[in-house]
Scaffold this active site. Structure first.
Site, PDB file in Angstrom:
ATOM      1  N   GLU A   1      74.701  14.682  73.773  1.00  0.00           N
ATOM      2  CA  GLU A   1      73.347  14.323  73.331  1.00  0.00           C
ATOM      3  C   GLU A   1      73.078  14.668  71.868  1.00  0.00           C
ATOM      4  OE1 GLU A   1      70.189  16.451  75.382  1.00  0.00           O
ATOM      5  OE2 GLU A   1      68.715  14.994  74.672  1.00  0.00           O
TER       6      GLU A   1
ATOM      7  N   ASP B   1      68.210  10.282  73.611  1.00  0.00           N
ATOM      8  CA  ASP B   1      66.898  10.866  73.914  1.00  0.00           C
ATOM      9  C   ASP B   1      65.909  10.239  72.929  1.00  0.00           C
ATOM     10  OD1 ASP B   1      64.604  12.570  73.733  1.00  0.00           O
ATOM     11  OD2 ASP B   1      65.730  14.204  74.661  1.00  0.00           O
TER      12      ASP B   1
ATOM     13  N   HIS C   1      64.309  12.507  70.142  1.00  0.00           N
ATOM     14  CA  HIS C   1      65.177  12.837  69.003  1.00  0.00           C
ATOM     15  C   HIS C   1      65.480  11.592  68.168  1.00  0.00           C
ATOM     16  CE1 HIS C   1      65.498  16.710  70.794  1.00  0.00           C
ATOM     17  NE2 HIS C   1      66.202  16.291  71.827  1.00  0.00           N
TER      18      HIS C   1
ATOM     19  N   HIS D   1      67.291  10.075  78.008  1.00  0.00           N
ATOM     20  CA  HIS D   1      66.079  10.887  78.152  1.00  0.00           C
ATOM     21  C   HIS D   1      64.927  10.123  77.523  1.00  0.00           C
ATOM     22  CE1 HIS D   1      68.163  15.080  78.494  1.00  0.00           C
ATOM     23  NE2 HIS D   1      68.060  14.463  79.657  1.00  0.00           N
TER      24      HIS D   1
ATOM     25  N   ARG E   1      56.479  13.789  72.273  1.00  0.00           N
ATOM     26  CA  ARG E   1      57.138  14.407  73.423  1.00  0.00           C
ATOM     27  C   ARG E   1      56.229  14.505  74.654  1.00  0.00           C
ATOM     28  NH1 ARG E   1      62.324  18.630  73.065  1.00  0.00           N
ATOM     29  NH2 ARG E   1      63.662  17.013  73.911  1.00  0.00           N
TER      30      ARG E   1
ATOM     31  N   GLU F   1      61.992  13.792  79.968  1.00  0.00           N
ATOM     32  CA  GLU F   1      62.109  15.174  79.492  1.00  0.00           C
ATOM     33  C   GLU F   1      60.905  15.360  78.570  1.00  0.00           C
ATOM     34  OE1 GLU F   1      65.967  17.630  78.257  1.00  0.00           O
ATOM     35  OE2 GLU F   1      65.220  16.361  76.642  1.00  0.00           O
TER      36      GLU F   1
HETATM   37  C1  LER Z   1      67.783  18.597  75.728  1.00  0.00           C
HETATM   38  O1  LER Z   1      68.016  17.476  76.493  1.00  0.00           O
HETATM   39  C2  LER Z   1      66.956  18.291  74.564  1.00  0.00           C
HETATM   40  O2  LER Z   1      66.537  17.185  74.380  1.00  0.00           O
HETATM   41  C3  LER Z   1      66.665  19.360  73.599  1.00  0.00           C
HETATM   42  O3  LER Z   1      65.514  19.044  72.853  1.00  0.00           O
HETATM   43  C4  LER Z   1      66.583  20.712  74.193  1.00  0.00           C
HETATM   44  O4  LER Z   1      65.982  21.603  73.323  1.00  0.00           O
HETATM   45 MN    MN Z   2      67.002  15.545  75.734  1.00  0.00          MN
END
Ligand code: LER
Ligand code: MN
Length: 267
Positions: free
Chosen positions: A149, A182, A185, A208, A214, A243
């Site tokens: 990830e 994700d 991110h 994710h 978020r 998440e």
């Molecule tokens: C974990 O999946 C993630 O996205 C991170 O931000 C964990 O801190």
């Molecule tokens: Mn994540």
């Protein structure tokens, strides 16, 4: 595509876990909210009751697509890039036990924060690649998939975007190791979320979802319709796993995610 949400025990320090509490209460809520699965965030498999988890998954008709492993870094400081060899060995050992645990649930193992947040040098990068390769070889032997990830620059240092992730995967060279995207991110680090989905293509192994802030999908400015369309074009048919922060409260966050995403994936 299917929907899941990350759950953990009440002691988890990672904030973007909307559901921290008893597995029984949360599995029941997750099922009632309309999810297909639960992603488990587990610090140490030796500290959870695997048989109880299997029987709860069965009772609520849920699957576990993936197991998150970052708590071992966040709460214990174990990581693949530590200058301390014994720390790296302990990190590899922990991931091997996560491979056994996840494998017994038919789940993938998430490799993210366990890479650590040390300065990136040729030496530390080599340590990270070596640890990843060792875990990849063990996962191959056990027939378990791992997903790597990219995590934003404020939380980690090695793999912050899809380009670097693909380069790492090429150096590691394990077919069973894919990319975890994700959306939180990606919104921070990718020049274009859609182009990066295209770049990752067939190598996408898990996703994710969280909105730009978020919070649950629908609470920010991320364009999930285009993201789902791009994932579909890339041939991805796995889980979108929430998440997300427990905002405005855990239950609302969990329910709003399904309300917003179910029509998008079924469109
Ligand atoms: C974990 O999946 C993630 O996205 C991170 O931000 C964990 O801190
Ligand atoms: Mn994540």
């Amino acid at each position: 595509m299917k929907l899941s949400i990350a759950v953990s025990t009440p002691d988890a320090e990672f904030s973007a876990l909307a559901l921290k509490g008893s597995f029984e209460d949360n599995f029941s809520l997750v099922k009632d909210a309309g999810y297909d699965g639960v992603e488990l965030n587990v610090k140490n498999p030796a500290m959870v009751d695997r048989d109880e988890i299997v029987s709860l998954l069965d009772r609520y008709g849920l699957v576990c697509p993936a197991v998150g492993t970052g708590r071992a870094f966040g709460e214990e400081g174990l990581c693949f890039s530590s200058p301390d060899e014994s720390n790296r060995k302990a990190a590899v050992q922990r991931i091997r036990s996560q491979v056994d645990f996840a494998g017994s649930l038919g789940a993938k193992v998430i490799i993210g924060l366990i890479l650590g947040k040390n300065p990136v040098t040729a030496e530390s990068e080599q340590w990270a690649v070596d640890c990843l390769a060792e875990c990849g070889a063990y996962a191959d032997e056990k027939g378990v998939d791992m997903v790597l990830e990219p995590i934003n620059r404020y939380e980690t240092s090695f793999i912050i975007n899809v380009d670097t992730c693909l380069r790492f995967l090429d150096s590691v060279g394990h077919e069973s190791c894919k990319v975890l995207l994700d959306t939180f991110h990606m919104n921070i680090e990718e020049p274009s979320i859609i182009d990066s989905i295209k770049k990752a293509g067939k190598r996408i192994g898990h996703v994710h979802v969280a909105d730009s802030n978020r919070w649950y999908p629908g609470a920010g400015h991320t364009d999930f319709k285009s993201i789902v369309a791009a994932l579909r074009d890339a041939g991805y048919d796995g889980f979108l796993s929430a998440e997300i922060l427990p905002q405005p409260d855990p239950e609302t966050a969990a329910r709003e995610t399904v309300k917003y995403l179910r029509p998008v994936i079924e469109d």
